[in-house]
Design an enzyme around this catalytic site. Structure first.
Site, PDB file in Angstrom:
ATOM      1  CE  LYS A  22      48.056 -13.176  15.475  1.00  0.00           C
ATOM      2  NZ  LYS A  22      46.740 -12.805  14.912  1.00  0.00           N
ATOM      3  CB  SER A  23      49.748  -9.593   9.642  1.00  0.00           C
ATOM      4  OG  SER A  23      49.038  -9.085  10.732  1.00  0.00           O
ATOM      5  CD  GLN A 163      41.349  -8.829  11.537  1.00  0.00           C
ATOM      6  OE1 GLN A 163      40.184  -8.820  11.907  1.00  0.00           O
ATOM      7  NE2 GLN A 163      42.319  -9.409  12.225  1.00  0.00           N
ATOM      8  CG  ASP A 308      47.530  -6.467  17.038  1.00  0.00           C
ATOM      9  OD1 ASP A 308      46.357  -6.214  17.356  1.00  0.00           O
ATOM     10  OD2 ASP A 308      47.831  -7.066  15.987  1.00  0.00           O
TER      11      ASP A 308
HETATM   12  C1  S3P Z   1      45.364  -7.797  11.580  1.00  0.00           C
HETATM   13  C2  S3P Z   1      44.800  -6.557  11.705  1.00  0.00           C
HETATM   14  C3  S3P Z   1      44.457  -5.942  12.998  1.00  0.00           C
HETATM   15  C4  S3P Z   1      45.175  -6.640  14.144  1.00  0.00           C
HETATM   16  C5  S3P Z   1      45.093  -8.123  14.041  1.00  0.00           C
HETATM   17  C6  S3P Z   1      45.720  -8.602  12.743  1.00  0.00           C
HETATM   18  C7  S3P Z   1      45.645  -8.308  10.216  1.00  0.00           C
HETATM   19  O1  S3P Z   1      43.068  -6.036  13.214  1.00  0.00           O
HETATM   20  O2  S3P Z   1      44.635  -6.203  15.376  1.00  0.00           O
HETATM   21  O3  S3P Z   1      45.754  -8.736  15.130  1.00  0.00           O
HETATM   22  O4  S3P Z   1      46.423  -9.263  10.082  1.00  0.00           O
HETATM   23  O5  S3P Z   1      45.078  -7.755   9.266  1.00  0.00           O
HETATM   24  P1  S3P Z   1      42.049  -4.970  12.582  1.00  0.00           P
HETATM   25  O6  S3P Z   1      42.361  -4.902  11.169  1.00  0.00           O
HETATM   26  O7  S3P Z   1      40.677  -5.463  12.851  1.00  0.00           O
HETATM   27  O8  S3P Z   1      42.318  -3.689  13.318  1.00  0.00           O
END
Ligand code: S3P
Length: 423
Positions: A22-23, A163, A308
Site C-alpha cells: 500500500k505505501s 507520512q 501497522d
Molecule cells: C505509512 C506510514 C505509517 C503507517 C501507514 C502508512 C506510509 O504512518 O502507519 O499505514 O505509507 O507512509 P505514519 O507515518 O503516520 O506512522
C-alpha cells in the site's frame, strides 16, 4: 462475518501474489507529479485507500490509463487553482498530497471520512507552514494554500512518521534552498529510496536527511510493486497459530523498516525465516513460516517499524505462553481507530485478559473463546480479529472496511478457516 474452524485444510500453502504494498502504491502514483513523461506501475494495489489517491491524481489532471496489469500515469501540464480532495480513510493520501501541493499556487480543500477527520494534521501543518504554505486547521477538513516560493528549513519531528517525513520531502523538493529533516527514530524510508533512485538529491547524514530542491523534473519510471509485509503478516500469524501448517510467500517487500514484526515473531519462538532474492530500489524476497509454540515477549523499541503489524501481533501474543507487554506505542491511538482501545476491547470480548496502558498493551496469553468483535471501522482490527477464527468461532461486525488495504483477505483466510456467512 462469522468464522469458525475448518477440519480439512491443505497443510502447505504457497503464494506469489497476496496484496501489493500500500505505501509503495500511493508513492508510485504521487511521485509521478514530480516527473516528466509517462510512468508505468505494475501490480498497483486495487484497494479503497489507493483508489482515493488515484482519483485525486486524476482530479488534479494526471492522465491514467490501465493496460492489463500495468497502469500508465502522466503528470498534469498545470495543476488546477482550486480543488476539493476527498481522501476518504487514507492518511497517506492526505499527508503526501498536502506536501506535494504546498509548492503550487492554489487553494486545495482536503477532506476525509469520520476516522480521517479525527486524525491529527498539526504534525504536517507545522513544517509546511514554516516553509510558506498555509493550512486552515489541524484536522480535516482544511484548506491548504500552496506557495510557489517555499523556503527550505530545518525541522525535527518528535514523532517517527513516514507520512510527516514524506510530506516534508515533497515540499522541500520544491523549496528555494536545501532543507534538513530529522526524526526521533527512523520511520519507513520508501520515499527517500524511490526519489533518490530517480535522481533527487536526498542524502542521509547521521540522523538527518538533507533534501536539495529539484532543478528539473525527475525522469519517468517503471515500478513493480511487491507484496505488502503488512498484509502478509496476517497469513503468517494465521499459519503460526494453526495446527501443522506451512506457508511460503514470494515477492514480499523486505525493507528492514517494515519487517520488525517478523523479527519479534522469531524472538517469540516462531519458526519463521525470510530471504532476499532481489535487491533493487527495495529488497524483495521469500518468507517461510510453520505452525509454532509462541512465548510471551516485551516490545518497546523500533515501534515505527512494526506499527501497522501490532494488531496482528497481538493475536500472536494472545496465543503465546505468558504475559506480554507493548510500550512506546502511543501512536496506535492516532491510527484509523484508537488501536490500543480497539485491541483490548476485542481481546476481552474473546476471553483474553488484556489491559490498556497509556502507551501500549498488556496481554495474558490464553485460549480464545467464541465471541463477537467489532472492526471499529478499522481494516487492520477487522483482519487481525478474523485470525482468531482459525481457532474459534468469531463474528466480526463491520468487516467491509477490509477493502481499505487487502480486498481479497478472506480468499486467503479461507485456507485456514471456513465461512458461516456474512453479517
Ligand atoms: C505509512 C506510514 C505509517 C503507517 C501507514 C502508512 C506510509 O504512518 O502507519 O499505514 O505509507 O507512509 P505514519 O507515518 O503516520 O506512522
Amino acid at each position: 462475518m462469522i468464522l469458525c474452524p475448518k477440519i480439512d485444510v491443505p497443510k502447505q500453502l504457497e503464494f506469489d501474489w497476496v496484496a501489493p504494498d500500500k505505501s509503495l502504491s500511493h508513492r508510485s502514483l504521487i511521485f509521478a507529479f514530480l516527473t516528466q513523461g509517462v510512468s508505468e506501475i505494475e501490480n498497483l494495489l486495487d484497494s479503497q485507500d489507493v483508489r482515493s489517491t488515484l482519483e485525486i491524481a486524476q482530479l488534479l489532471g494526471a492522465k491514467i490509463e490501465q493496460r492489463g496489469e500495468r497502469l500508465l500515469i502522466s503528470p498534469p501540464h498545470k495543476l488546477p487553482a482550486q480543488a476539493y480532495l476527498q481522501c476518504n480513510n487514507s492518511g497517506t493520501t492526505m499527508r503526501l498530497f498536502a506536501g506535494l501541493l504546498s509548492g503550487s499556487r492554489g487553494s486545495f480543500t482536503f477532506d476525509g471520512d469520520m476516522s480521517l477527520r479525527r486524525r491529527p494534521m498539526q504534525r504536517i501543518r507545522d513544517p509546511l507552514e514554516q516553509m510558506g504554505a498555509l493550512l486552515s486547521s489541524s484536522n480535516a477538513p482544511f484548506v491548504l494554500e500552496g506557495s510557489e516560493t517555499l523556503r527550505g528549513i530545518c525541522f525535527h519531528s518528535s514523532i517517527a512518521s513516514a507520512q510527516i517525513k514524506s510530506a516534508f520531502i515533497l515540499a522541500a523538493l520544491q523549496a528555494n534552498c536545501e532543507s534538513r529533516y530529522s526524526e526521533e527514530e527512523l520511520s519507513r524510508d520508501h520515499s527517500e529510496r524511490f526519489l533518490s533512485h530517480l535522481g533527487a538529491q536526498i542524502i542521509q547524514h547521521d540522523k538527518e536527511i538533507l533534501i536539495s530542491p529539484l532543478s528539473h523534473p525527475l525522469p519517468s519510471y517503471h515500478f513493480k510493486i511487491p507484496n505488502d509485509p503488512s498484509s502478509v503478516i496476517y497469513l503468517i500469524v494465521a499459519c503460526l497459530i494453526s495446527h501443522q501448517m506451512e506457508i511460503r510467500i514470494s515477492e514480499v517487500l523486505l525493507n528492514p523498516t517494515r519487517i520488525q514484526a517478523f523479527e519479534i515473531l522469531k524472538q517469540m519462538g516462531a519458526y519463521l525465516s525470510y530471504e532476499i532474492t532481489l535487491d533493487g530500489v527495495e529488497p524483495i524476497g521469500v518468507v517461510y513460516a510453520r505452525s509454532s509454540e509462541l512465548q510471551a515477549i516485551e516490545i518497546s523499541s523500533s515501534i515505527s517499524w512494526l506499527i501497522d503489524e501490532i494488531p496482528a501481533l497481538c493475536i500472536a501474543l494472545a496465543c503465546a505462553k505468558g504475559v506480554s507487554y507493548i510500550y512506546n506505542a502511543q501512536e496506535l491511538r492516532f491510527k484509523e481507530s484508537d488501536r490500543i482501545a480497539s485491541i483490548v476491547s476485542n481481546l476481552l470480548a474473546l476471553g483474553i485478559e488484556a489491559e490498556e496502558l497509556e502507551d501500549g498493551i498488556k496481554i495474558h496469553g490464553g485460549e480464545f473463546c467464541d465471541g463477537v468483535v467489532q472492526s471499529f471501522g478499522d481494516h487492520r482490527i477487522a483482519m487481525s480479529f478474523a485470525l482468531a477464527g482459525v481457532r474459534n468461532q468469531v463474528e466480526i461486525v463491520g468487516s467491509e472496511c477490509i477493502d481499505i488495504s487487502f480486498p481479497r483477505f478472506f480468499d486467503f483466510l479461507k485456507f485456514f478457516v471456513s465461512y458461516k456467512g456474512w453479517k
